[in-house]
Scaffold this motif. Structure first.
Motif, PDB file in Angstrom:
ATOM      1  N   LEU A 157      -7.968   3.453   4.510  1.00  0.00           N
ATOM      2  CA  LEU A 157      -7.040   4.583   4.425  1.00  0.00           C
ATOM      3  C   LEU A 157      -6.601   4.902   2.996  1.00  0.00           C
ATOM      4  O   LEU A 157      -6.510   6.082   2.628  1.00  0.00           O
ATOM      5  N   MET A 158      -6.319   3.879   2.198  1.00  0.00           N
ATOM      6  CA  MET A 158      -5.886   4.130   0.812  1.00  0.00           C
ATOM      7  C   MET A 158      -6.965   4.820  -0.023  1.00  0.00           C
ATOM      8  O   MET A 158      -6.657   5.754  -0.762  1.00  0.00           O
TER       9      MET A 158
ATOM     10  N   SER B  45       0.964   3.419   0.755  1.00  0.00           N
ATOM     11  CA  SER B  45       0.110   4.116   1.704  1.00  0.00           C
ATOM     12  C   SER B  45       0.933   5.136   2.482  1.00  0.00           C
ATOM     13  O   SER B  45       2.048   4.839   2.923  1.00  0.00           O
ATOM     14  N   LEU B  46       0.377   6.318   2.661  1.00  0.00           N
ATOM     15  CA  LEU B  46       1.060   7.337   3.458  1.00  0.00           C
ATOM     16  C   LEU B  46       0.803   7.148   4.950  1.00  0.00           C
ATOM     17  O   LEU B  46       1.314   7.907   5.764  1.00  0.00           O
ATOM     18  N   LEU B  47       0.007   6.148   5.308  1.00  0.00           N
ATOM     19  CA  LEU B  47      -0.245   5.780   6.702  1.00  0.00           C
ATOM     20  C   LEU B  47      -0.326   4.253   6.745  1.00  0.00           C
ATOM     21  O   LEU B  47      -1.392   3.664   6.704  1.00  0.00           O
TER      22      LEU B  47
ATOM     23  N   GLN C  31      -6.858   8.343   1.037  1.00  0.00           N
ATOM     24  CA  GLN C  31      -5.649   8.963   0.497  1.00  0.00           C
ATOM     25  C   GLN C  31      -5.839   9.318  -0.973  1.00  0.00           C
ATOM     26  O   GLN C  31      -5.470  10.408  -1.412  1.00  0.00           O
ATOM     27  N   ASN C  32      -6.432   8.410  -1.732  1.00  0.00           N
ATOM     28  CA  ASN C  32      -6.644   8.660  -3.158  1.00  0.00           C
ATOM     29  C   ASN C  32      -7.664   9.767  -3.402  1.00  0.00           C
ATOM     30  O   ASN C  32      -7.583  10.461  -4.416  1.00  0.00           O
TER      31      ASN C  32
ATOM     32  N   PHE D 218      -5.484  13.000  -2.234  1.00  0.00           N
ATOM     33  CA  PHE D 218      -4.257  13.187  -3.006  1.00  0.00           C
ATOM     34  C   PHE D 218      -4.346  12.395  -4.312  1.00  0.00           C
ATOM     35  O   PHE D 218      -3.566  11.464  -4.538  1.00  0.00           O
TER      36      PHE D 218
ATOM     37  N   THR E  29      -5.753  -0.522   6.250  1.00  0.00           N
ATOM     38  CA  THR E  29      -4.929   0.392   5.455  1.00  0.00           C
ATOM     39  C   THR E  29      -5.371   0.403   3.996  1.00  0.00           C
ATOM     40  O   THR E  29      -5.574   1.471   3.408  1.00  0.00           O
TER      41      THR E  29
ATOM     42  N   SER F  15       4.637   7.196   9.815  1.00  0.00           N
ATOM     43  CA  SER F  15       3.341   7.698  10.290  1.00  0.00           C
ATOM     44  C   SER F  15       2.462   6.553  10.772  1.00  0.00           C
ATOM     45  O   SER F  15       1.730   6.687  11.760  1.00  0.00           O
TER      46      SER F  15
ATOM     47  N   PHE G 145      -1.142  11.926  -6.358  1.00  0.00           N
ATOM     48  CA  PHE G 145       0.002  11.257  -5.749  1.00  0.00           C
ATOM     49  C   PHE G 145       0.403  10.065  -6.615  1.00  0.00           C
ATOM     50  O   PHE G 145      -0.401   9.165  -6.849  1.00  0.00           O
TER      51      PHE G 145
ATOM     52  N   GLY H  84       4.876   6.484   4.993  1.00  0.00           N
ATOM     53  CA  GLY H  84       3.824   5.559   5.411  1.00  0.00           C
ATOM     54  C   GLY H  84       4.216   4.728   6.622  1.00  0.00           C
ATOM     55  O   GLY H  84       3.423   4.567   7.552  1.00  0.00           O
TER      56      GLY H  84
END
Length: 180
Positions: A26-27, A42-44, A30-31, A34, A22, A160, A37, A157
């Protein structure tokens, strides 16, 4: 004793690996997608899925099985500030909330724990994951004194993360069954 050690190694390792994936994979994605943001959440968040599945499978033993992994992740993320009261409270919330909700449902007459004579109710496990996500978001963010956007990010997060972890495991086990 040997069962407890193997449960702890499996649950804590799964939590640490899900956290590393994550935070390290994933982060950054994500960055990239987004960048505006405002949250560090984490959105996941796959570790929530590990918490839910461990509590579903192990019951109250999940508290002790996840504790070393959760503590290690808090150290990896926050360093030795892990011993601040807010961090220790967040660790307690992380490891106790999901088993407590499963046992609350059992106490109310709705036993969701796995049994050899019945099929798992995956939507029920997902429902417990959503409820615990709300509780964890409220309690953790209250401990940290976070802004409202953090609550929403934690909810997104966790939910999902649980959904995609369960989906990934579903397809992995189907693949494994076909190969066997």
């Amino acid at each position: 004793m040997r069962d407890w050690i193997s449960e702890t190694l499996i649950a804590s390792s799964a939590y640490v690996l899900a956290s590393i994936f994550t935070f390290e994979v994933l982060m950054p994605l994500q960055n990239m997608f987004f960048p505006q943001f405002p949250s560090y959440a984490s959105l996941l968040f796959l570790p929530h899925g590990v918490r839910v599945l461990a509590a579903w499978l192990l019951g109250w033993r999940a508290i002790f099985s996840l504790l070393p992994g959760v503590f290690l992740v808090f150290v990896m993320v926050g360093g030795w500030s892990v011993f601040l009261p807010s961090r220790l409270l967040a660790i307690v919330v992380a490891v106790t909330t999901v088993p407590a909700v499963f046992y609350a449902f059992k106490w109310m007459g709705w036993d969701l724990f796995p049994k050899p004579d019945r099929r798992p109710c995956w939507s029920c496990v997902m429902g417990v994951g959503v409820i615990t996500s709300v509780l964890v978001a409220i309690l953790t963010n209250a401990a940290f004194g976070s802004a409202r956007v953090e609550y929403i990010a934690f909810l997104i997060g966790d939910i999902s993360g649980l959904f995609f972890l369960m989906l990934g495991l579903y397809f992995a086990f189907r693949f494994w069954d076909r190969r066997a």
